[in-house]
Design a protein around this motif. Structure first.
Motif, PDB file in Angstrom:
ATOM      1  N   ALA A   1      24.543 -29.774 -31.741  1.00  0.00           N
ATOM      2  CA  ALA A   1      25.615 -29.678 -31.304  1.00  0.00           C
ATOM      3  C   ALA A   1      26.530 -30.611 -31.609  1.00  0.00           C
ATOM      4  O   ALA A   1      26.081 -31.948 -32.004  1.00  0.00           O
TER       5      ALA A   1
ATOM      6  N   HIS B   1      28.267 -25.656 -31.262  1.00  0.00           N
ATOM      7  CA  HIS B   1      26.877 -25.597 -31.194  1.00  0.00           C
ATOM      8  C   HIS B   1      25.931 -24.592 -32.128  1.00  0.00           C
ATOM      9  O   HIS B   1      26.708 -23.572 -32.412  1.00  0.00           O
TER      10      HIS B   1
ATOM     11  N   THR C   1      26.709 -33.962 -24.523  1.00  0.00           N
ATOM     12  CA  THR C   1      26.284 -32.999 -25.484  1.00  0.00           C
ATOM     13  C   THR C   1      25.050 -32.277 -25.347  1.00  0.00           C
ATOM     14  O   THR C   1      24.989 -31.153 -25.552  1.00  0.00           O
TER      15      THR C   1
ATOM     16  N   LEU D   1      24.068 -28.601 -24.806  1.00  0.00           N
ATOM     17  CA  LEU D   1      23.371 -27.949 -25.968  1.00  0.00           C
ATOM     18  C   LEU D   1      22.076 -27.298 -25.330  1.00  0.00           C
ATOM     19  O   LEU D   1      21.675 -26.083 -25.665  1.00  0.00           O
TER      20      LEU D   1
END
Length: 270
Positions: free
Chosen positions: A116, A30, A100, A104
């Motif tokens: 990310a 990230h 995800t 993030l």
């Protein structure tokens, strides 16, 4: 783009797709953008961002793994670009995007702009329009610590394979720009690779993005048996002696059309 904060690591243990679960995704990377501004807790911006992130788990439109989403109005509007690897089905895509995006938000709890990449997808959000824009940052590279037995021959075969895949991916239509394949890389080693651009890029910009990625790959991963180069608009990955992707991608419709921005219900200012 300005300075960013990276979580960067090298991986020495290769995990197959069959055994990797999102909760222990060693491939997660990230970048929190520190110069694009911050939002405060319980603000309209956070509400708009949350409305998009919560939407990922219940997406009903597959859209072949690419999403251009927005919520709210200026100055609290949130724009999201999300991309799943080209061989995923809708369930796998939704699961990855939800995971995800949630991670993030956790890693970048107040940044208005962040990116990310995980094993199977990427997510970007910002308070500006990113659609169709080729960007150089943030970017990073992660690699396997093991070396190929014959680096020169290995990289020759890898370069030929990636150049072929780059041409195929860039020629893809407005719904998907993805290619996967393999080649023999000496000493009976087989190298498997995928390349992909966000399909909002045209052919020229996709080619440019993947060319940059391959250049970085040569600097970062020369002689390694596995590597990923991660950029805002494209990704490039290769592994040796195991196929990490599905052989057959979800088929596209006969006449693909351009993906349209989708507005998600969020906070609106008076």
């Amino acid at each position: 783009m300005g300075s960013s904060t990276f979580l960067l690591f090298s991986y020495s243990v290769v995990l197959s797709l069959a055994t990797l679960t999102l909760s222990d995704d060693v491939y997660f990377e990230h970048s929190c953008n520190e110069i694009r501004g911050n939002y405060t807790a319980n603000s309209n911006y956070q509400g708009n961002l949350n409305s998009i992130v919560s939407h990922f788990s219940s997406l009903t439109e597959f859209n072949y793994g690419f999403f251009n989403l927005s919520a709210g109005v200026s100055p609290d509007n949130v724009n999201v670009i999300a991309l799943c690897r080209g061989d995923l089905d809708q369930h796998q895509c939704n699961t990855c995007l939800n995971y995800t995006a949630t991670e993030l938000e956790r890693f970048c709890p107040s940044n208005k702009e962040a990116t990310a990449w995980s094993e199977l997808c990427l997510v970007r959000y910002a308070n500006r329009d990113m659609y169709g824009m080729l960007e150089n940052d943030p970017r990073t590279c992660v690699y396997n610590l093991a070396n190929a037995s014959n680096p020169r021959k290995f990289n020759q075969a890898l370069s030929r394979l990636l150049n072929d895949l780059k041409s195929k991916a860039a020629a893809g239509g407005p719904l998907r720009k993805y290619a996967a394949g393999n080649a023999t890389a000496g000493n009976l080693q087989t190298v498997y690779a995928t390349v992909q651009c966000t399909p909002d890029l045209d052919k020229r910009n996709c080619t440019t993005c993947l060319t940059y990625a391959m250049s970085e790959l040569q600097k970062c991963c020369y002689g390694r048996i596995g590597c990923r180069v991660l950029r805002p608009n494209c990704v490039c990955r290769f592994e040796t002696n195991y196929r990490f992707y599905n052989q057959i991608a979800v088929p596209l419709p006969p006449s693909p059309t351009t993906s349209s921005p989708t507005s998600i219900g969020g906070n609106r200012n008076n």
